[in-house]
Write an enzyme that holds these catalytic residues in place. Sequence first.
Site, PDB file in Angstrom:
ATOM      1  N   LYS A 174      -6.841  -9.470  -9.569  1.00  0.00           N
ATOM      2  CA  LYS A 174      -7.612  -8.231  -9.765  1.00  0.00           C
ATOM      3  C   LYS A 174      -6.874  -7.149  -8.989  1.00  0.00           C
ATOM      4  O   LYS A 174      -7.081  -6.970  -7.800  1.00  0.00           O
ATOM      5  CB  LYS A 174      -9.041  -8.419  -9.236  1.00  0.00           C
ATOM      6  CG  LYS A 174     -10.093  -7.514  -9.855  1.00  0.00           C
ATOM      7  CD  LYS A 174      -9.859  -6.032  -9.678  1.00  0.00           C
ATOM      8  CE  LYS A 174     -10.072  -5.517  -8.294  1.00  0.00           C
ATOM      9  NZ  LYS A 174      -9.590  -4.121  -8.100  1.00  0.00           N
ATOM     10  N   GLU A 177      -7.282  -0.585  -9.178  1.00  0.00           N
ATOM     11  CA  GLU A 177      -7.520   0.194 -10.404  1.00  0.00           C
ATOM     12  C   GLU A 177      -6.754   1.521 -10.373  1.00  0.00           C
ATOM     13  O   GLU A 177      -6.733   2.258 -11.339  1.00  0.00           O
ATOM     14  CB  GLU A 177      -9.023   0.441 -10.606  1.00  0.00           C
ATOM     15  CG  GLU A 177      -9.712   1.311  -9.558  1.00  0.00           C
ATOM     16  CD  GLU A 177     -10.113   0.563  -8.277  1.00  0.00           C
ATOM     17  OE1 GLU A 177      -9.436  -0.410  -7.899  1.00  0.00           O
ATOM     18  OE2 GLU A 177     -11.099   0.997  -7.639  1.00  0.00           O
ATOM     19  N   CYS A 282       0.532  -0.434   5.116  1.00  0.00           N
ATOM     20  CA  CYS A 282      -0.275  -1.090   6.159  1.00  0.00           C
ATOM     21  C   CYS A 282       0.538  -1.289   7.422  1.00  0.00           C
ATOM     22  O   CYS A 282      -0.012  -1.477   8.494  1.00  0.00           O
ATOM     23  CB  CYS A 282      -0.768  -2.427   5.661  1.00  0.00           C
ATOM     24  SG  CYS A 282       0.582  -3.532   5.265  1.00  0.00           S
TER      25      CYS A 282
HETATM   26  P1  NAD Z   1      -9.342  -0.764  -0.717  1.00  0.00           P
HETATM   27  O1  NAD Z   1      -9.988  -1.622   0.309  1.00  0.00           O
HETATM   28  O2  NAD Z   1     -10.004   0.480  -1.129  1.00  0.00           O
HETATM   29  O3  NAD Z   1      -9.130  -1.617  -2.088  1.00  0.00           O
HETATM   30  C1  NAD Z   1      -8.542  -2.888  -2.080  1.00  0.00           C
HETATM   31  C2  NAD Z   1      -9.081  -3.684  -3.259  1.00  0.00           C
HETATM   32  O4  NAD Z   1     -10.496  -3.855  -3.115  1.00  0.00           O
HETATM   33  C3  NAD Z   1      -8.874  -2.995  -4.611  1.00  0.00           C
HETATM   34  O5  NAD Z   1      -8.527  -3.981  -5.552  1.00  0.00           O
HETATM   35  C4  NAD Z   1     -10.224  -2.370  -4.904  1.00  0.00           C
HETATM   36  O6  NAD Z   1     -10.510  -2.309  -6.285  1.00  0.00           O
HETATM   37  C5  NAD Z   1     -11.201  -3.303  -4.215  1.00  0.00           C
HETATM   38  N1  NAD Z   1     -12.371  -2.605  -3.661  1.00  0.00           N
HETATM   39  C6  NAD Z   1     -12.432  -1.312  -3.229  1.00  0.00           C
HETATM   40  N2  NAD Z   1     -13.671  -1.041  -2.748  1.00  0.00           N
HETATM   41  C7  NAD Z   1     -14.387  -2.180  -2.867  1.00  0.00           C
HETATM   42  C8  NAD Z   1     -15.713  -2.537  -2.530  1.00  0.00           C
HETATM   43  N3  NAD Z   1     -16.557  -1.672  -1.974  1.00  0.00           N
HETATM   44  N4  NAD Z   1     -16.124  -3.801  -2.785  1.00  0.00           N
HETATM   45  C9  NAD Z   1     -15.290  -4.706  -3.335  1.00  0.00           C
HETATM   46  N5  NAD Z   1     -14.012  -4.409  -3.677  1.00  0.00           N
HETATM   47  C10 NAD Z   1     -13.559  -3.172  -3.447  1.00  0.00           C
HETATM   48  O7  NAD Z   1      -7.847  -0.499  -0.210  1.00  0.00           O
HETATM   49  P2  NAD Z   1      -6.767   0.493  -0.845  1.00  0.00           P
HETATM   50  O8  NAD Z   1      -7.171   1.891  -0.572  1.00  0.00           O
HETATM   51  O9  NAD Z   1      -6.446   0.086  -2.229  1.00  0.00           O
HETATM   52  O10 NAD Z   1      -5.487   0.118   0.038  1.00  0.00           O
HETATM   53  C11 NAD Z   1      -5.231   0.670   1.293  1.00  0.00           C
HETATM   54  C12 NAD Z   1      -5.778  -0.190   2.407  1.00  0.00           C
HETATM   55  O11 NAD Z   1      -5.218  -1.492   2.335  1.00  0.00           O
HETATM   56  C13 NAD Z   1      -5.422   0.328   3.786  1.00  0.00           C
HETATM   57  O12 NAD Z   1      -6.517   0.146   4.624  1.00  0.00           O
HETATM   58  C14 NAD Z   1      -4.255  -0.553   4.208  1.00  0.00           C
HETATM   59  O13 NAD Z   1      -4.060  -0.662   5.602  1.00  0.00           O
HETATM   60  C15 NAD Z   1      -4.675  -1.851   3.611  1.00  0.00           C
HETATM   61  N6  NAD Z   1      -3.527  -2.728   3.430  1.00  0.00           N
HETATM   62  C16 NAD Z   1      -3.399  -3.779   4.283  1.00  0.00           C
HETATM   63  C17 NAD Z   1      -2.311  -4.614   4.176  1.00  0.00           C
HETATM   64  C18 NAD Z   1      -2.131  -5.764   5.115  1.00  0.00           C
HETATM   65  O14 NAD Z   1      -1.204  -6.516   4.906  1.00  0.00           O
HETATM   66  N7  NAD Z   1      -2.955  -5.938   6.129  1.00  0.00           N
HETATM   67  C19 NAD Z   1      -1.346  -4.381   3.186  1.00  0.00           C
HETATM   68  C20 NAD Z   1      -1.525  -3.300   2.326  1.00  0.00           C
HETATM   69  C21 NAD Z   1      -2.626  -2.478   2.456  1.00  0.00           C
END
Ligand code: NAD
Length: 498
Positions: A174, A177, A282
């Site tokens: 998944k 989006e 990240c």
């Molecule tokens: P996000 O948490 O908004 O989304 C991540 C995933 O979760 C997406 O597939 C999204 O559709 C889904 N999602 C979003 N809101 C949700 C909810 N309320 N309930 C269930 N699913 C939900 O993250 P993002 O903005 O896409 O990515 C950036 C974030 O990811 C930053 O915080 C970054 O630090 C983190 N990140 C961490 C790593 C790591 O290795 N620790 C790597 C890359 C990114």
Amino acid sequence: MTETLDHHIGGRRVPGESGRVGQVFNPSTGEVARHVRLGGSAEVDAAVRAAQEALPAWQATPPAARARIMFRYRALLEEHAGEIAELISREHGKTLDDARGSLIRGWEVVEFACGIPHLLKGEHSRDVGAGIDTWSLIQPLGVCAGITPFNFPAMIPLWMFPLAVTCGNTFLLKPSERDPSCPLRLVELFEEAGGPPGVVNVVNGDKAAVQAILAHPDIEAVSFVGSTPVARAVYAGAAEHGKRVQALGGAKNHLVVMPDADLDKAADALLGAAYGSAGERCMAVSVAVPVGDVADPLRDRLADRVRTLKIGPYNDPAAEMGPIVTRDSLKRIESLVAKGIEEGAELVVDGRGLKLQGYEDGFYMGGCLFDRVTPDMTIYREEIFGPVLSTVRAESYADALQLVRDNPYGNGVSVFTRDGAAARDFAERSNIGMVGINIPIPVPVAYHTFGGWKNSFFGASNTHGMEGIRFYTRIKTVTSRWPTSGESRPEFVIPTHR
Ligand code: NAD
């Protein structure tokens, strides 16, 4: 009419039933470039059925044969690198070179997965008792799912499904989006390499699809990468439904500059690590911690370079940094910068309000540099995830280390110094998952473990390397005896060696 991206289930693009769609932007121009279907429980159900149907034949495929598919997949990824980088950049906004680099870090996991026959070897002990042998079988879990963030639409899916499927599992991805084109193409190429239909499936969507994954009774394990609040919720939701889970969250990565460090090198490192990919990594460095007298000279070195960062659309070869992923993210970052000023931090370079000629609707901002940030400020406490570097001045090494230790995030950290003893102490005592010594972004290679501590990770096994193999498999321990002849009698006492 823009294109609408479907799901990919059982080897075919399918529209699904939900009828919901989301907008996918080209951040460089600001236009809606395409739409994506947002699936829910019906689509997740269909993908799990496809994955279950593919499972028996896939598990019966010898690991060496699965590895050969990975060898072909690795070659195809390289052959299509230009096309994949374009798919990443036009929806994410990062420069093409940066996108290509992230793809390479992803295909390194495919290279690691090519060694799966060796990696799945278990342990064997002969004669653990008289005529008794014990050995381990390392077996797949079944159907696994991966939920990925927007910032690495190739690398992070590639952290997950190549390892999961070479271990013998089937997979439901998944992706974010916000940039779904690249993950869809990655799965098509996997099938072109010989991956059977249904082994890897893609359901596009948002929170509804994630909730359907967490609640689905036939998904055994969930890998998640994204922000900390969602990681925490996914961890709890998956555990509630009895699933194995690894949930990687957000970050606040510090780079400590010791008084003996090479300041030019430290400043260059900070520039690339804070502003590369517009800070949407990240492992980006978002906090500079100069120790003692180096604060002023470091700030001088940084300020001019931040002011003159080259910002442009993803396909401008001179650009050092592209736009922010969406207008909403841009507004959020700019409002956090305003909050920093309001709370008393000194904004040395203000990159807000940048307009590029010919790209006036793009989601651009320049680099921002703060000095005299304190740990109680919102810009220190929150993950900004944009091109904003905060400087927290430390009086001593002990203060800098304490700052790192007290921070609730624990993804990456770095120290720049010429003092080996200080570096060794820092690596030992920082409570962070990945540590760099004179390396600003210490992302481990595919055969080592990637992952944070504290609020940057929820679960037991991190990703990559043997941790990844452990996550996607379970161990069965077999104890066997082949009696030839002789007496038999019941034993009522636990067997021991004397
Ligand atoms: P996000 O948490 O908004 O989304 C991540 C995933 O979760 C997406 O597939 C999204 O559709 C889904 N999602 C979003 N809101 C949700 C909810 N309320 N309930 C269930 N699913 C939900 O993250 P993002 O903005 O896409 O990515 C950036 C974030 O990811 C930053 O915080 C970054 O630090 C983190 N990140 C961490 C790593 C790591 O290795 N620790 C790597 C890359 C990114």
